[in-house]
Write an enzyme that holds these catalytic residues in place. Structure first.
Site, PDB file in Angstrom:
ATOM      1  N   HIS A  35       6.021  -0.746  10.703  1.00 36.61           N
ATOM      2  CA  HIS A  35       6.071  -1.178   9.306  1.00 36.61           C
ATOM      3  C   HIS A  35       7.038  -0.358   8.463  1.00 36.61           C
ATOM      4  O   HIS A  35       7.200  -0.620   7.271  1.00 36.61           O
ATOM      5  CB  HIS A  35       4.679  -1.222   8.670  1.00 36.61           C
ATOM      6  CG  HIS A  35       3.843  -0.019   8.928  1.00 36.61           C
ATOM      7  ND1 HIS A  35       3.868   1.073   8.117  1.00 36.61           N
ATOM      8  CD2 HIS A  35       2.959   0.279   9.910  1.00 36.61           C
ATOM      9  CE1 HIS A  35       3.027   1.983   8.589  1.00 36.61           C
ATOM     10  NE2 HIS A  35       2.464   1.534   9.680  1.00 36.61           N
TER      11      HIS A  35
ATOM     12  N   HIS B 111       9.536   8.316   4.867  1.00 33.51           N
ATOM     13  CA  HIS B 111       9.746   6.936   5.307  1.00 33.51           C
ATOM     14  C   HIS B 111      10.235   6.118   4.125  1.00 33.51           C
ATOM     15  O   HIS B 111      10.215   6.595   2.986  1.00 33.51           O
ATOM     16  CB  HIS B 111       8.436   6.355   5.861  1.00 33.51           C
ATOM     17  CG  HIS B 111       7.365   6.295   4.807  1.00 33.51           C
ATOM     18  ND1 HIS B 111       6.465   7.307   4.608  1.00 33.51           N
ATOM     19  CD2 HIS B 111       7.092   5.365   3.854  1.00 33.51           C
ATOM     20  CE1 HIS B 111       5.674   6.995   3.600  1.00 33.51           C
ATOM     21  NE2 HIS B 111       6.035   5.822   3.114  1.00 33.51           N
TER      22      HIS B 111
ATOM     23  N   HIS C 232      10.652   2.092   2.118  1.00 31.14           N
ATOM     24  CA  HIS C 232      10.189   0.720   1.907  1.00 31.14           C
ATOM     25  C   HIS C 232      11.387  -0.061   1.381  1.00 31.14           C
ATOM     26  O   HIS C 232      12.121   0.441   0.542  1.00 31.14           O
ATOM     27  CB  HIS C 232       9.058   0.684   0.875  1.00 31.14           C
ATOM     28  CG  HIS C 232       7.861   1.512   1.259  1.00 31.14           C
ATOM     29  ND1 HIS C 232       6.744   0.976   1.872  1.00 31.14           N
ATOM     30  CD2 HIS C 232       7.608   2.835   1.125  1.00 31.14           C
ATOM     31  CE1 HIS C 232       5.852   1.937   2.093  1.00 31.14           C
ATOM     32  NE2 HIS C 232       6.356   3.083   1.647  1.00 31.14           N
TER      33      HIS C 232
ATOM     34  N   GLU D 182       8.579  -0.078  -4.048  1.00 32.56           N
ATOM     35  CA  GLU D 182       7.149  -0.286  -4.291  1.00 32.56           C
ATOM     36  C   GLU D 182       6.839  -0.108  -5.766  1.00 32.56           C
ATOM     37  O   GLU D 182       6.234  -0.965  -6.408  1.00 32.56           O
ATOM     38  CB  GLU D 182       6.328   0.701  -3.446  1.00 32.56           C
ATOM     39  CG  GLU D 182       6.529   0.486  -1.951  1.00 32.56           C
ATOM     40  CD  GLU D 182       5.274   0.752  -1.161  1.00 32.56           C
ATOM     41  OE1 GLU D 182       4.903   1.931  -1.014  1.00 32.56           O
ATOM     42  OE2 GLU D 182       4.652  -0.230  -0.694  1.00 32.56           O
TER      43      GLU D 182
ATOM     44  N   HIS E 299       9.781   7.769   0.404  1.00 26.26           N
ATOM     45  CA  HIS E 299       8.577   8.574   0.192  1.00 26.26           C
ATOM     46  C   HIS E 299       8.618   9.813   1.060  1.00 26.26           C
ATOM     47  O   HIS E 299       8.688   9.699   2.292  1.00 26.26           O
ATOM     48  CB  HIS E 299       7.315   7.759   0.536  1.00 26.26           C
ATOM     49  CG  HIS E 299       7.058   6.646  -0.435  1.00 26.26           C
ATOM     50  ND1 HIS E 299       6.283   5.559  -0.130  1.00 26.26           N
ATOM     51  CD2 HIS E 299       7.473   6.485  -1.713  1.00 26.26           C
ATOM     52  CE1 HIS E 299       6.233   4.756  -1.192  1.00 26.26           C
ATOM     53  NE2 HIS E 299       6.951   5.292  -2.168  1.00 26.26           N
TER      54      HIS E 299
ATOM     55  N   THR F 124      -0.064   3.629  -0.213  1.00 30.69           N
ATOM     56  CA  THR F 124       0.284   2.238  -0.514  1.00 30.69           C
ATOM     57  C   THR F 124       0.047   1.312   0.672  1.00 30.69           C
ATOM     58  O   THR F 124       0.404   0.141   0.624  1.00 30.69           O
ATOM     59  CB  THR F 124       1.756   2.123  -0.967  1.00 30.69           C
ATOM     60  OG1 THR F 124       2.605   2.502   0.130  1.00 30.69           O
ATOM     61  CG2 THR F 124       2.042   3.005  -2.166  1.00 30.69           C
ATOM     62  N   THR F 125      -0.529   1.845   1.741  1.00 34.17           N
ATOM     63  CA  THR F 125      -0.909   1.018   2.895  1.00 34.17           C
ATOM     64  C   THR F 125      -2.369   1.304   3.243  1.00 34.17           C
ATOM     65  O   THR F 125      -2.891   2.356   2.876  1.00 34.17           O
ATOM     66  CB  THR F 125      -0.042   1.352   4.128  1.00 34.17           C
ATOM     67  OG1 THR F 125      -0.225   2.730   4.482  1.00 34.17           O
ATOM     68  CG2 THR F 125       1.435   1.095   3.877  1.00 34.17           C
TER      69      THR F 125
HETATM   70  S1  B30 Z   1       2.661   6.103   1.316  1.00 29.11           S
HETATM   71  O1  B30 Z   1       3.607   7.152   1.058  1.00 29.11           O
HETATM   72  O2  B30 Z   1       1.674   5.908   0.291  1.00 29.11           O
HETATM   73  N1  B30 Z   1       3.437   4.746   1.516  1.00 29.11           N
HETATM   74  C1  B30 Z   1       0.458   7.153   5.076  1.00 29.11           C
HETATM   75  C2  B30 Z   1       1.235   8.103   4.449  1.00 29.11           C
HETATM   76  C3  B30 Z   1       1.919   7.771   3.291  1.00 29.11           C
HETATM   77  C4  B30 Z   1       1.827   6.497   2.768  1.00 29.11           C
HETATM   78  C5  B30 Z   1       1.075   5.547   3.413  1.00 29.11           C
HETATM   79  C6  B30 Z   1       0.380   5.880   4.582  1.00 29.11           C
HETATM   80  C7  B30 Z   1      -0.294   7.529   6.315  1.00 29.11           C
HETATM   81  O3  B30 Z   1      -0.192   8.644   6.777  1.00 29.11           O
HETATM   82  N2  B30 Z   1      -1.088   6.607   6.885  1.00 29.11           N
HETATM   83  C8  B30 Z   1      -1.925   6.861   8.031  1.00 29.11           C
HETATM   84  C9  B30 Z   1      -1.125   7.105   9.232  1.00 29.11           C
HETATM   85  N3  B30 Z   1      -0.473   5.909   9.731  1.00 29.11           N
HETATM   86  C10 B30 Z   1       0.623   6.377  10.516  1.00 29.11           C
HETATM   87  C11 B30 Z   1       1.868   6.172   9.776  1.00 29.11           C
HETATM   88  O4  B30 Z   1       2.209   6.879   8.804  1.00 29.11           O
HETATM   89  O5  B30 Z   1       2.572   5.158  10.133  1.00 29.11           O
HETATM   90  C12 B30 Z   1      -1.329   5.038  10.442  1.00 29.11           C
HETATM   91  C13 B30 Z   1      -1.117   3.593  10.081  1.00 29.11           C
HETATM   92  O6  B30 Z   1      -0.495   3.253   8.998  1.00 29.11           O
HETATM   93  O7  B30 Z   1      -1.526   2.685  10.799  1.00 29.11           O
HETATM   94 CU1  B30 Z   1       1.448   3.631   9.438  1.00 29.11          CU
HETATM   95 ZN    ZN Z   2       5.412   4.835   1.505  1.00 29.85          ZN
END
Ligand code: B30
Ligand code: ZN
Length: 261
Positions: free
Chosen positions: A67, A93, A95, A107, A120, A202-203
């Protein structure tokens, strides 16, 4: 985690995240639309100081996680000033949008305007917690630095290797090692103007654990660089990975503060 979520297709697209991931329906969710008229200037806001962001030696994993594209960052990258606690970087990462729809894919939005893309840089509170995993669901656990991308006429040479490497991790799950990472050079020079608010991942699972810092000055990439970012990677279903952004969430009773008038 097992649960398959998507941005815009199938049963678990973003309109339905909250059915499986209840926190995604919470009252402190991200991203938000930043409405300048409602922002409160905080004259006591501390400027950020970043340490270890420049010329890092070693090897860093860059991967297509299905993603987004994510670069794992070393524990030597830290926010040393600007918050009551110290925060250590874990990953960064992006978006982005896509060229068949509305091209933009940030976002956060500014007065309803969406930028081309958004970076981010994710950190955890290393004073209070011993790992990112431990911090991820704590109210004071994470700090994310967010930067907008806009398109311009010139190639941003600090992004040349990054953009070229995308072709090597085209498929979800692919990863490669990169060397000579200088994250500071990938950010805008001016870091003094920013917005601050309390929000969430945000996920899914959308934990309400992030102190957000959204910088006013965008990063400029060339039109071609943005086009490559939007069209190179594939998701878990081997479809072009694009429009990986969540829509703005209700601000509710939160106030967005700014470091500048
Ligand atoms: S964000 O910066 O709000 N977009 C995570 C970290 C930062 C944001 C969103 C999610 C995160 O660490 N999520 C859990 C770990 N993920 C692994 C990953 O970062 O790739 C597991 C997942 O979601 O299935 Cu994707
Ligand atoms: Zn993000």
């Amino acid at each position: 985690d097992g649960e398959k979520w998507t941005y815009s297709e199938g049963e678990l697209d973003q309109k339905h995240w909250a059915e499986k991931f209840h926190v995604c329906g919470g009252i402190k969710q991200s991203p938000i639309d930043i409405q300048r008229r409602k922002v409160r200037y905080n004259p006591r806001m501390l400027q950020l100081e970043l340490s270890g962001y420049e010329d890092m030696d070693g090897s860093f994993l860059m991967k297509n996680n299905g993603h987004s594209v994510e670069i794992q960052l070393p524990g030597t990258m830290k926010i040393t000033e600007g918050f009551p606690d110290h925060y250590t970087a874990v990953q960064m990462h992006l978006h982005w949008g896509g060229w068949d729809l509305e091209a933009s894919g940030s976002e956060h939005t500014m007065d309803g305007i969406r930028y081309m893309a958004e970076l981010h840089v994710v950190h955890y509170n290393s004073d209070k917690y011993s790992s990112f995993k431990e911090a991820i669901d704590k109210p004071d656990g994470l700090a994310v630095l967010a930067f907008f991308y806009e398109d311009g006429h010139f190639e941003n040479t600090y992004y040349s290797d990054f953009i070229a490497n995308l072709a090597n991790i085209k498929y979800a799950g692919q990863a490669m090692n990169i060397t000579n990472l200088n994250v500071r050079s990938m950010l805008p020079e001016n870091l003094s103007h920013f917005f601050r608010y309390e929000g969430s991942l945000t996920t899914p699972p959308c934990h309400e654990s992030i102190l957000w810092t959204v910088f006013e000055t965008p990063i400029t990439l060339s039109h071609n660089q943005i086009r490559k970012l939007e069209s190179t990677l594939m998701d878990h279903e081997n479809k072009t990975l694009w429009n990986d952004y969540r829509m703005a969430q209700p601000l509710n009773d939160r106030v967005v503060e700014s470091s500048f008038l």
